[in-house]
Write a protein that holds these residues in place. Structure first.
Motif, PDB file in Angstrom:
ATOM      1  N   ARG A 276       6.064   5.090  -1.298  1.00  0.00           N
ATOM      2  CA  ARG A 276       5.003   5.619  -2.167  1.00  0.00           C
ATOM      3  C   ARG A 276       5.626   6.024  -3.488  1.00  0.00           C
ATOM      4  NH1 ARG A 276      -0.045   7.671  -0.519  1.00  0.00           N
ATOM      5  NH2 ARG A 276      -1.145   8.554  -2.290  1.00  0.00           N
ATOM      6  N   ILE A 277       4.989   5.627  -4.566  1.00  0.00           N
ATOM      7  CA  ILE A 277       5.451   6.012  -5.910  1.00  0.00           C
ATOM      8  C   ILE A 277       4.834   7.371  -6.256  1.00  0.00           C
ATOM      9  CG2 ILE A 277       5.342   5.391  -8.378  1.00  0.00           C
ATOM     10  CD1 ILE A 277       5.050   2.418  -7.404  1.00  0.00           C
ATOM     11  N   TYR A 278       5.626   8.237  -6.911  1.00  0.00           N
ATOM     12  CA  TYR A 278       5.110   9.543  -7.376  1.00  0.00           C
ATOM     13  C   TYR A 278       5.494   9.734  -8.844  1.00  0.00           C
ATOM     14  CZ  TYR A 278       4.618  11.285  -2.526  1.00  0.00           C
ATOM     15  OH  TYR A 278       4.261  11.475  -1.212  1.00  0.00           O
ATOM     16  N   THR A 279       4.509  10.151  -9.637  1.00  0.00           N
ATOM     17  CA  THR A 279       4.848  10.655 -10.979  1.00  0.00           C
ATOM     18  C   THR A 279       4.394  12.110 -11.149  1.00  0.00           C
ATOM     19  OG1 THR A 279       2.825   9.694 -11.876  1.00  0.00           O
ATOM     20  CG2 THR A 279       4.837   8.412 -12.160  1.00  0.00           C
ATOM     21  N   GLY A 280       3.570  12.592 -10.193  1.00  0.00           N
ATOM     22  CA  GLY A 280       3.102  13.986 -10.278  1.00  0.00           C
ATOM     23  C   GLY A 280       4.239  14.991 -10.450  1.00  0.00           C
TER      24      GLY A 280
ATOM     25  N   ALA B  71      -4.622   0.486   2.917  1.00  0.00           N
ATOM     26  CA  ALA B  71      -4.708   0.632   1.455  1.00  0.00           C
ATOM     27  C   ALA B  71      -6.092   1.093   1.024  1.00  0.00           C
ATOM     28  CB  ALA B  71      -4.384  -0.709   0.792  1.00  0.00           C
ATOM     29  N   SER B  72      -6.153   1.772  -0.123  1.00  0.00           N
ATOM     30  CA  SER B  72      -7.449   2.109  -0.730  1.00  0.00           C
ATOM     31  C   SER B  72      -8.061   0.822  -1.267  1.00  0.00           C
ATOM     32  CB  SER B  72      -7.265   3.065  -1.904  1.00  0.00           C
ATOM     33  OG  SER B  72      -6.195   3.934  -1.690  1.00  0.00           O
TER      34      SER B  72
ATOM     35  N   ARG C 133      -9.792  -1.770  -3.927  1.00  0.00           N
ATOM     36  CA  ARG C 133      -9.529  -2.119  -5.315  1.00  0.00           C
ATOM     37  C   ARG C 133     -10.837  -2.511  -5.994  1.00  0.00           C
ATOM     38  NH1 ARG C 133      -5.467   0.042  -3.890  1.00  0.00           N
ATOM     39  NH2 ARG C 133      -3.328  -0.684  -4.178  1.00  0.00           N
TER      40      ARG C 133
ATOM     41  N   TYR D  54       0.862  -1.193   0.000  1.00  0.00           N
ATOM     42  CA  TYR D  54       0.000   0.000   0.000  1.00  0.00           C
ATOM     43  C   TYR D  54       0.888   1.228   0.000  1.00  0.00           C
ATOM     44  CZ  TYR D  54       1.109   0.895   4.841  1.00  0.00           C
ATOM     45  OH  TYR D  54       1.796   1.189   5.996  1.00  0.00           O
ATOM     46  N   ALA D  55       0.322   2.321  -0.498  1.00  0.00           N
ATOM     47  CA  ALA D  55       1.085   3.564  -0.612  1.00  0.00           C
ATOM     48  C   ALA D  55       1.056   4.299   0.723  1.00  0.00           C
ATOM     49  CB  ALA D  55       0.484   4.423  -1.719  1.00  0.00           C
TER      50      ALA D  55
HETATM   51  C1  LIG Z   1       2.483   5.358 -11.484  1.00  0.00           C
HETATM   52  C2  LIG Z   1       2.033   5.914 -10.159  1.00  0.00           C
HETATM   53  C3  LIG Z   1       2.067   7.276  -9.932  1.00  0.00           C
HETATM   54  C4  LIG Z   1       1.698   7.809  -8.698  1.00  0.00           C
HETATM   55  N1  LIG Z   1       1.825   9.156  -8.482  1.00  0.00           N
HETATM   56  C5  LIG Z   1       1.476   9.668  -7.279  1.00  0.00           C
HETATM   57  C6  LIG Z   1       1.657  11.059  -7.034  1.00  0.00           C
HETATM   58  O1  LIG Z   1       2.140  11.815  -7.867  1.00  0.00           O
HETATM   59  N2  LIG Z   1       1.287  11.537  -5.809  1.00  0.00           N
HETATM   60  C7  LIG Z   1       0.779  10.707  -4.832  1.00  0.00           C
HETATM   61  O2  LIG Z   1       0.469  11.200  -3.740  1.00  0.00           O
HETATM   62  N3  LIG Z   1       0.631   9.373  -5.044  1.00  0.00           N
HETATM   63  C8  LIG Z   1       0.963   8.828  -6.243  1.00  0.00           C
HETATM   64  N4  LIG Z   1       0.827   7.490  -6.465  1.00  0.00           N
HETATM   65  C9  LIG Z   1       0.301   6.609  -5.405  1.00  0.00           C
HETATM   66  C10 LIG Z   1      -1.118   6.130  -5.736  1.00  0.00           C
HETATM   67  O3  LIG Z   1      -2.047   7.147  -5.511  1.00  0.00           O
HETATM   68  C11 LIG Z   1      -1.406   4.877  -4.905  1.00  0.00           C
HETATM   69  O4  LIG Z   1      -0.467   3.890  -5.260  1.00  0.00           O
HETATM   70  C12 LIG Z   1      -2.798   4.345  -5.157  1.00  0.00           C
HETATM   71  O5  LIG Z   1      -3.762   5.303  -4.783  1.00  0.00           O
HETATM   72  C13 LIG Z   1      -3.053   3.069  -4.379  1.00  0.00           C
HETATM   73  O6  LIG Z   1      -2.868   3.328  -3.016  1.00  0.00           O
HETATM   74  P1  LIG Z   1      -2.856   2.134  -1.950  1.00  0.00           P
HETATM   75  O7  LIG Z   1      -1.867   1.145  -2.426  1.00  0.00           O
HETATM   76  O8  LIG Z   1      -2.478   2.772  -0.644  1.00  0.00           O
HETATM   77  O9  LIG Z   1      -4.218   1.544  -1.907  1.00  0.00           O
HETATM   78  C14 LIG Z   1       1.220   6.944  -7.679  1.00  0.00           C
HETATM   79  C15 LIG Z   1       1.187   5.559  -7.903  1.00  0.00           C
HETATM   80  C16 LIG Z   1       1.603   5.040  -9.119  1.00  0.00           C
HETATM   81  C17 LIG Z   1       1.600   3.544  -9.323  1.00  0.00           C
END
Ligand SMILES: Cc1cc2nc3c(=O)[nH]c(=O)nc-3n(C[C@H](O)[C@H](O)[C@H](O)COP(=O)(O)O)c2cc1C
Length: 200
Positions: free
Chosen positions: A144-148, A187-188, A190, A48-49
């Motif tokens: 946590r992954i970020y692409t923003g 986690a959120s 699915r 989870y993120a």
């Molecule tokens: C490719 C990708 C890009 C993402 N970019 C962002 C981001 O820019 N900012 C952010 O806060 N979370 C980002 N996330 C996190 C997602 O919001 C998160 O993985 C998704 O909501 C599922 O969350 P959970 O695993 O906690 O349920 C990104 C995740 C992925 C896989």
């Protein structure tokens, strides 16, 4: 030994009885969940993120296997077209990339050679991103992954990050220490897997 023998017989009898009374599917389901809840697979199925990080610093000993997981990622034709840049959360640069970042965090910037135009490089970098994300969670850290922030990183920070020539950032992984949480409730939700999986 003598105490264990009746228990084994009882277990076998229960198994036969469950199968013959139509409970085989229930057994299979619980066996499956025992598998997904154990070892490395648990990290993958319960990832989870993270969003709530605490200030305590990530150590080099924690960072090394996480980076190793990135280096060991699979790539098309084994090109390994990636570069990993470590930014400590207390560096000024880190706040420009992720505002309000926690000082003890680390950002790993995953960049790829020719990622601006080569989809295959983007895919390879995505796999490395996922490896890093999961390795951190396997160590009990939050990630946590970020692409923003990627457009900003490529427009403003290429030089200060020291990205190699011809490389563009594809994703970031933020890693930090977290309070222990229940992964599944953190986690959120699915979508229903019935709509995602077909053919079985
Ligand atoms: C490719 C990708 C890009 C993402 N970019 C962002 C981001 O820019 N900012 C952010 O806060 N979370 C980002 N996330 C996190 C997602 O919001 C998160 O993985 C998704 O909501 C599922 O969350 P959970 O695993 O906690 O349920 C990104 C995740 C992925 C896989």
């Amino acid at each position: 030994m003598s105490g264990k023998f009746p228990a084994v017989i009882l277990a076998v009898c229960c198994l036969i009885s469950a199968c013959s009374s139509g409970k085989a599917n229930t057994l299979a389901a619980s066996a499956e969940s025992a598998v997904v809840n154990s070892g490395a697979l648990a990290t993958i199925t319960q990832n989870y993120a993270a969003s709530k990080f605490v200030a305590e610093r990530i150590t080099e000993d924690e960072l090394n296997p996480v980076l190793q997981a990135g280096v060991r990622s699979p790539s098309a034709r084994n090109r390994q077209p990636w570069h990993f840049t470590v930014v400590r959360g207390d560096a000024e640069l880190a706040g420009g990339i992720i505002p309000n970042i926690t000082a003890g965090n680390v950002i790993i910037v995953i960049s790829g050679e020719g990622a601006d135009t080569d989809k295959s490089v983007v895919l390879d970098c995505a796999l490395a991103t996922q490896n890093i994300y999961l390795a951190a969670q396997a160590l009990g850290l939050g990630s946590r992954i970020y692409t923003g922030p990627i457009d900003t990183v490529n427009a403003k920070y290429r030089e200060s990050l020291g990205l190699p020539g011809g490389y563009s950032a594809v994703a970031l992984v933020r890693i930090g220490r977290i309070e222990p949480v229940d992964a599944l409730s953190a986690a959120s939700s699915r979508k229903n897997p019935d709509g995602m999986i077909s053919g079985r």
